[in-house]
Design a protein around this motif. Sequence first.
Motif, short mmCIF file in Angstrom:
data_model
loop_
_atom_site.label_atom_id
_atom_site.label_comp_id
_atom_site.label_asym_id
_atom_site.label_seq_id
_atom_site.Cartn_x
_atom_site.Cartn_y
_atom_site.Cartn_z
N ARG A 115 43.36 35.76 42.76
CA ARG A 115 41.96 36.18 42.69
C ARG A 115 41.86 37.47 41.87
O ARG A 115 42.82 38.24 41.81
CB ARG A 115 41.40 36.44 44.09
CG ARG A 115 41.34 35.17 44.95
CD ARG A 115 40.85 35.51 46.35
NE ARG A 115 40.99 34.35 47.22
CZ ARG A 115 41.18 34.42 48.53
NH1 ARG A 115 41.22 35.59 49.14
NH2 ARG A 115 41.30 33.32 49.25
N PRO A 116 40.69 37.74 41.27
CA PRO A 116 40.56 38.93 40.41
C PRO A 116 40.78 40.24 41.17
O PRO A 116 40.21 40.45 42.24
CB PRO A 116 39.14 38.83 39.87
CG PRO A 116 38.72 37.42 40.08
CD PRO A 116 39.46 36.92 41.27
N LEU A 117 41.61 41.08 40.58
CA LEU A 117 41.87 42.42 41.11
C LEU A 117 41.70 43.42 39.97
O LEU A 117 42.39 43.31 38.95
CB LEU A 117 43.29 42.50 41.68
CG LEU A 117 43.79 43.89 42.08
CD1 LEU A 117 42.97 44.45 43.24
CD2 LEU A 117 45.27 43.84 42.47
N ILE A 118 40.77 44.33 40.12
CA ILE A 118 40.48 45.31 39.06
C ILE A 118 40.80 46.71 39.60
O ILE A 118 40.29 47.10 40.65
CB ILE A 118 38.99 45.26 38.63
CG1 ILE A 118 38.64 43.86 38.13
CG2 ILE A 118 38.69 46.31 37.58
CD1 ILE A 118 37.15 43.62 37.93
N LEU A 119 41.68 47.42 38.89
CA LEU A 119 42.00 48.78 39.30
C LEU A 119 41.43 49.76 38.29
O LEU A 119 41.58 49.56 37.07
CB LEU A 119 43.53 48.98 39.38
CG LEU A 119 44.22 48.16 40.47
CD1 LEU A 119 44.78 46.89 39.87
CD2 LEU A 119 45.34 48.94 41.12
#
Length: 193
Positions: A115-119
């Motif tokens: 799933r999308p993970l944005i840091l």
Amino acid sequence: MEEIVLAITGASGMIYAKTMLEYFYKQGMPIKCLISKVGERIWEWEMGRPISSMLPPEIGLYAEDDWWAPMASGSYSVKAMVIMPCSMGTLAAIAQGVSNNLIHRTADVMLKENRPLILVPRETPLNVIQLRNMLTLASAGATILPAMPGFYQKPKTIQDLANFIVGRVLDLLKIPHTLTKGWDEVQKNEGLR
Ligand SMILES: Cc1cc2nc3c(=O)[nH]c(=O)nc-3n(C[C@H](O)[C@H](O)[C@H](O)COP(=O)(O)O)c2cc1C
């Protein structure tokens, strides 16, 4: 609509998190908020009040040791996770798979479930270990979106700068917004096109 998880860690730049929370709340879009212990203290330092006194009750707020929170399990459906601002400590823990708190664990879950993970890291300058950790995370499928606002839109306020970063996060989440103008529109406004 599936919800977004916003994790707030102990880096400077709480205005980014506040801007995103306000945007979601105003639009009536579902969002849950995780915060680290240091994140809570820096929020209060930068925003002037504890986060618990600023968030409306509709937005769930989860402490870093709330292991029973739903997003700690892959069986709970989350559209995307954004860690903003992201400390180098949290970034390192996720890159090494060390699930020491709810934020690390939720990020682990996002990666294992594809799933999308944005840091959104905030640190400068960067050492080689930090750069390697970012590469490790990008290779594992995460998106690194540094808190580096552009100036081509001619920002006038600190809020304009925050809107630039949050706007880029919303772009990645494919959520339409008016927080920033596209380069095309900026050029038209300047009479360049
Ligand atoms: C006022 C303040 C500002 C900080 N700003 C940053 C920062 O911008 N980036 C960063 O990586 N760490 C920063 N730190 C250090 C982190 O808070 C520290 O490494 C902490 O262990 C991070 O914990 P967390 O990732 O669990 O929130 C700051 C600390 C304080 C007290």
